[in-house]
Design an enzyme around this catalytic site. Structure first.
Site, PDB file in Angstrom:
ATOM      1  N   GLY A 131       0.808  -1.214   0.000  1.00  0.00           N
ATOM      2  CA  GLY A 131       0.000   0.000   0.000  1.00  0.00           C
ATOM      3  C   GLY A 131       0.842   1.265   0.000  1.00  0.00           C
ATOM      4  O   GLY A 131       0.478   2.253  -0.639  1.00  0.00           O
ATOM      5  N   THR A 155       1.276  -6.117  -3.867  1.00  0.00           N
ATOM      6  CA  THR A 155       2.000  -7.327  -3.453  1.00  0.00           C
ATOM      7  C   THR A 155       1.764  -7.681  -1.986  1.00  0.00           C
ATOM      8  O   THR A 155       2.423  -8.557  -1.444  1.00  0.00           O
ATOM      9  CB  THR A 155       3.512  -7.142  -3.674  1.00  0.00           C
ATOM     10  OG1 THR A 155       3.944  -6.018  -2.892  1.00  0.00           O
ATOM     11  CG2 THR A 155       3.847  -6.917  -5.142  1.00  0.00           C
ATOM     12  N   LYS A 168      -7.451   6.530  -4.228  1.00  0.00           N
ATOM     13  CA  LYS A 168      -6.694   7.459  -3.379  1.00  0.00           C
ATOM     14  C   LYS A 168      -5.185   7.246  -3.465  1.00  0.00           C
ATOM     15  O   LYS A 168      -4.716   6.118  -3.576  1.00  0.00           O
ATOM     16  CB  LYS A 168      -7.141   7.308  -1.928  1.00  0.00           C
ATOM     17  CG  LYS A 168      -8.524   7.866  -1.692  1.00  0.00           C
ATOM     18  CD  LYS A 168      -8.803   8.087  -0.239  1.00  0.00           C
ATOM     19  CE  LYS A 168      -9.261   6.837   0.451  1.00  0.00           C
ATOM     20  NZ  LYS A 168      -9.729   7.095   1.816  1.00  0.00           N
ATOM     21  N   LYS A 177      -0.814  11.405   8.695  1.00  0.00           N
ATOM     22  CA  LYS A 177      -0.854  10.354   7.687  1.00  0.00           C
ATOM     23  C   LYS A 177      -1.603  10.841   6.453  1.00  0.00           C
ATOM     24  O   LYS A 177      -2.653  11.483   6.565  1.00  0.00           O
ATOM     25  CB  LYS A 177      -1.603   9.153   8.286  1.00  0.00           C
ATOM     26  CG  LYS A 177      -0.823   7.861   8.138  1.00  0.00           C
ATOM     27  CD  LYS A 177      -1.513   6.721   8.830  1.00  0.00           C
ATOM     28  CE  LYS A 177      -1.901   5.661   7.833  1.00  0.00           C
ATOM     29  NZ  LYS A 177      -0.830   5.033   7.140  1.00  0.00           N
ATOM     30  N   THR A 198       5.046 -14.531   0.068  1.00  0.00           N
ATOM     31  CA  THR A 198       6.273 -14.182   0.796  1.00  0.00           C
ATOM     32  C   THR A 198       6.034 -13.161   1.921  1.00  0.00           C
ATOM     33  O   THR A 198       6.979 -12.648   2.510  1.00  0.00           O
ATOM     34  CB  THR A 198       7.322 -13.607  -0.185  1.00  0.00           C
ATOM     35  OG1 THR A 198       6.682 -12.665  -1.047  1.00  0.00           O
ATOM     36  CG2 THR A 198       7.933 -14.706  -1.029  1.00  0.00           C
ATOM     37  N   GLU A 210      -9.200  -6.202   6.905  1.00  0.00           N
ATOM     38  CA  GLU A 210     -10.001  -5.401   5.963  1.00  0.00           C
ATOM     39  C   GLU A 210     -11.001  -6.295   5.218  1.00  0.00           C
ATOM     40  O   GLU A 210     -12.079  -5.844   4.834  1.00  0.00           O
ATOM     41  CB  GLU A 210      -9.094  -4.659   4.966  1.00  0.00           C
ATOM     42  CG  GLU A 210      -8.155  -3.617   5.591  1.00  0.00           C
ATOM     43  CD  GLU A 210      -8.871  -2.332   6.041  1.00  0.00           C
ATOM     44  OE1 GLU A 210     -10.086  -2.204   5.829  1.00  0.00           O
ATOM     45  OE2 GLU A 210      -8.185  -1.466   6.621  1.00  0.00           O
TER      46      GLU A 210
HETATM   47  N1  NAD Z   1      -5.002   4.327  -1.043  1.00  0.00           N
HETATM   48  C1  NAD Z   1      -5.825   3.638  -0.286  1.00  0.00           C
HETATM   49  O1  NAD Z   1      -7.033   3.587  -0.524  1.00  0.00           O
HETATM   50  C2  NAD Z   1      -5.268   2.870   0.872  1.00  0.00           C
HETATM   51  C3  NAD Z   1      -6.055   1.904   1.494  1.00  0.00           C
HETATM   52  C4  NAD Z   1      -5.511   1.174   2.544  1.00  0.00           C
HETATM   53  C5  NAD Z   1      -4.206   1.407   2.954  1.00  0.00           C
HETATM   54  N2  NAD Z   1      -3.472   2.368   2.320  1.00  0.00           N
HETATM   55  C6  NAD Z   1      -2.100   2.641   2.738  1.00  0.00           C
HETATM   56  O2  NAD Z   1      -1.355   1.443   2.591  1.00  0.00           O
HETATM   57  C7  NAD Z   1      -0.290   1.420   3.521  1.00  0.00           C
HETATM   58  C8  NAD Z   1      -0.226   0.049   4.155  1.00  0.00           C
HETATM   59  O3  NAD Z   1      -0.028  -0.881   3.138  1.00  0.00           O
HETATM   60  P1  NAD Z   1       0.577  -2.340   3.413  1.00  0.00           P
HETATM   61  O4  NAD Z   1      -0.103  -2.925   4.578  1.00  0.00           O
HETATM   62  O5  NAD Z   1       0.569  -3.034   2.117  1.00  0.00           O
HETATM   63  O6  NAD Z   1       2.040  -2.024   3.947  1.00  0.00           O
HETATM   64  P2  NAD Z   1       3.433  -1.766   3.214  1.00  0.00           P
HETATM   65  O7  NAD Z   1       3.263  -1.221   1.866  1.00  0.00           O
HETATM   66  O8  NAD Z   1       4.231  -0.973   4.203  1.00  0.00           O
HETATM   67  O9  NAD Z   1       4.055  -3.231   3.120  1.00  0.00           O
HETATM   68  C9  NAD Z   1       4.331  -3.946   4.299  1.00  0.00           C
HETATM   69  C10 NAD Z   1       5.739  -4.542   4.256  1.00  0.00           C
HETATM   70  O10 NAD Z   1       5.745  -5.656   3.372  1.00  0.00           O
HETATM   71  C11 NAD Z   1       6.813  -5.540   2.432  1.00  0.00           C
HETATM   72  N3  NAD Z   1       6.332  -6.245   1.244  1.00  0.00           N
HETATM   73  C12 NAD Z   1       5.493  -5.804   0.283  1.00  0.00           C
HETATM   74  N4  NAD Z   1       5.199  -6.802  -0.570  1.00  0.00           N
HETATM   75  C13 NAD Z   1       5.862  -7.894  -0.140  1.00  0.00           C
HETATM   76  C14 NAD Z   1       5.935  -9.237  -0.604  1.00  0.00           C
HETATM   77  N5  NAD Z   1       5.214  -9.668  -1.648  1.00  0.00           N
HETATM   78  N6  NAD Z   1       6.733 -10.116   0.067  1.00  0.00           N
HETATM   79  C15 NAD Z   1       7.404  -9.703   1.169  1.00  0.00           C
HETATM   80  N7  NAD Z   1       7.368  -8.446   1.671  1.00  0.00           N
HETATM   81  C16 NAD Z   1       6.600  -7.557   1.012  1.00  0.00           C
HETATM   82  C17 NAD Z   1       7.043  -4.068   2.298  1.00  0.00           C
HETATM   83  O11 NAD Z   1       8.358  -3.795   1.884  1.00  0.00           O
HETATM   84  C18 NAD Z   1       6.791  -3.583   3.730  1.00  0.00           C
HETATM   85  O12 NAD Z   1       7.957  -3.750   4.495  1.00  0.00           O
HETATM   86  C19 NAD Z   1      -0.550   2.553   4.491  1.00  0.00           C
HETATM   87  O13 NAD Z   1       0.350   3.606   4.230  1.00  0.00           O
HETATM   88  C20 NAD Z   1      -1.969   3.003   4.186  1.00  0.00           C
HETATM   89  O14 NAD Z   1      -2.147   4.385   4.396  1.00  0.00           O
HETATM   90  C21 NAD Z   1      -3.971   3.088   1.291  1.00  0.00           C
END
Ligand code: NAD
Length: 398
Positions: A131, A155, A168, A177, A198, A210
């Site tokens: 995200g 991913t 968004k 944030k 992974t 979610e």
């Molecule tokens: N735009 C929107 O509508 C929306 C909705 C929900 C959340 N978000 C945002 O998303 C973010 C959270 O996203 P998240 O939970 O994906 O966290 P993230 O993007 O921080 O990823 C979590 C961790 O997983 C690692 N990672 C990613 N893909 C991987 C894979 N395939 N294998 C191993 N490691 C991997 C990343 O490097 C990171 O360390 C927040 O900043 C939030 O504000 C946005």
């Protein structure tokens, strides 16, 4: 009237300065595809290279931005894929955890894009990551020459069911944030759950929070699937190691995305403040920030959902047995229903912040049974305190 310039006639009133007014009013049609895929990086699969391109190029050019962790894991197959597809490409790997979600990171990406040079009519950029990465690249896309098409490849599970499918974008600013952001949907979002094999288990649970949200307030069948298959989904990271679990994982993902898009489409710009997808997001922003870094986003959302389920039970909207089933599924999914930092004062403050954010009213979604919801505006401090006490007791008795 769309696309018709409205003018008022020139005013001839000599007692006032001459004045004409034009009202510019137009419509922007938004259309983008969200597609469930499998094995996107298989060398002969043309889906990714064709995504968002208006026509086939003999030598397509693609600028890819990948989360650095994703690049470590999938950089080589991605490079091989792009080579096999005959592309001229650059993969720009960027640290994209929450502290990296800044304008500085966005500007570094812009500089790399500029260096590569992009024909935005035919060279959609590709964002691959969680995200955080998707939000940053979305913002860059909306800023770069005012709009540059991009393809989202989430991913993480949060990316697959939430951050990857809406419009968004954003980065954090100061203590806040997503303080800087835009609405910029991708041209295509390609959802391939192979990537989440992974991810560590805690982040799978985080994403399932979610999914559970959609089940609780919108889709009783989805809730039932989670109730029945929580352990397998978690253990297998939705990879479907048997025909049964494969069908379950596919259906859980499909229902979660469908439910989310059904809510987003009519309210993509969030003009309506009563949003069912805000369920679990009334107390959780404050809970998450207060407990930082102890709770992940989905964990804070789950505590919010547990609290509002208990509140709803007190109001007779949810039966006792439904309440207990909900709390049991949360535990099965490896999610907390309580955290010691969430005392009544913190929750009262959270609700006050939410009221400010929602234009002066609570607009608090509460579950009705399983799979339904209602918005309320009259939750009192006393009611909150009683629900907190009840939830603490329930969580300790588990
Ligand atoms: N735009 C929107 O509508 C929306 C909705 C929900 C959340 N978000 C945002 O998303 C973010 C959270 O996203 P998240 O939970 O994906 O966290 P993230 O993007 O921080 O990823 C979590 C961790 O997983 C690692 N990672 C990613 N893909 C991987 C894979 N395939 N294998 C191993 N490691 C991997 C990343 O490097 C990171 O360390 C927040 O900043 C939030 O504000 C946005």
């Amino acid at each position: 009237v769309p696309n018709q310039l409205l003018t008022t006639p020139f005013e001839h009133d000599v007692s006032r300065p001459p004045r004409s007014t034009w009202t510019v009013q137009t419509e922007k049609v938004i259309s983008y595809e969200v597609t469930v895929e499998r094995n996107l990086l298989e060398p002969d699969n043309p889906t990714l290279i064709r995504a968002g391109a208006r026509r086939e190029d003999a030598r397509p050019r693609r600028f890819c931005i990948a989360d650095a962790n994703v690049h470590r894991l999938y950089g080589r197959p991605l490079r091989e894929y792009l080579r096999r597809q005959g592309a001229e490409f650059r993969i720009y790997a960027v640290d994209a955890s929450e502290p990296d979600k800044t304008m500085a990171t966005a500007l570094r990406i812009v500089a790399a894009m500029d260096e590569f040079g992009i024909d935005r009519r035919r060279e959609p950029i590709i964002a691959i990551g969680g995200g955080v990465l998707l939000d940053i690249v979305g913002l860059v896309s909306s800023l770069y020459r005012r709009h540059t098409p991009y393809v989202r490849v989430p991913t993480t599970l949060i990316g697959l069911v939430d951050a990857g499918v809406g419009a968004k974008t954003g980065v954090n600013f100061g203590e806040h944030k997503n303080r800087l952001g835009t609405y910029e949907p991708p041209v295509v979002a390609l959802l391939d759950r192979s990537f989440i094999a992974t991810i560590d288990e805690r982040h799978i649970s985080n994403g399932l929070a979610e999914v559970l949200k959609i089940g609780l307030v919108k889709d009783a069948t989805l809730f039932a699937l989670l109730e029945r298959h929580a352990k397998d989904l978690l253990r297998e990271r939705l990879q479907g190691e048997s025909p049964t679990t494969e069908a379950v994982a596919r259906e859980v993902l499909r229902r979660a995305v469908h439910g989310m898009l059904e809510e987003l489409q009519p309210n993509l710009w969030e003009h309506t403040l009563e949003r069912i997808v805000d369920y679990g997001h009334s107390f959780s922003p404050t809970i998450e920030m207060t407990a930082l870094p102890a709770l992940l986003h989905g964990e804070a959302v789950t505590i919010d959902m547990a609290l509002t389920t208990v509140l709803a039970a007190h109001r007779g909207l949810v039966s006792r047995s439904e309440r207990d089933r909900v709390l049991a599924v949360m535990a099965e999914l490896g999610l907390p229903v309580w955290h010691p930092t969430c005392d009544v004062e913190v929750l009262r403050k959270a609700l006050r912040d939410t009221v400010r954010h929602r234009d002066g009213a609570q607009r608090l979604p509460l579950p009705v049974g399983i799979g339904g919801a209602v918005f309320v505006n009259d939750v009192t401090d006393t009611e909150l305190a009683v629900a907190v006490k009840d939830l603490v007791e329930l969580s300790e008795s588990r």
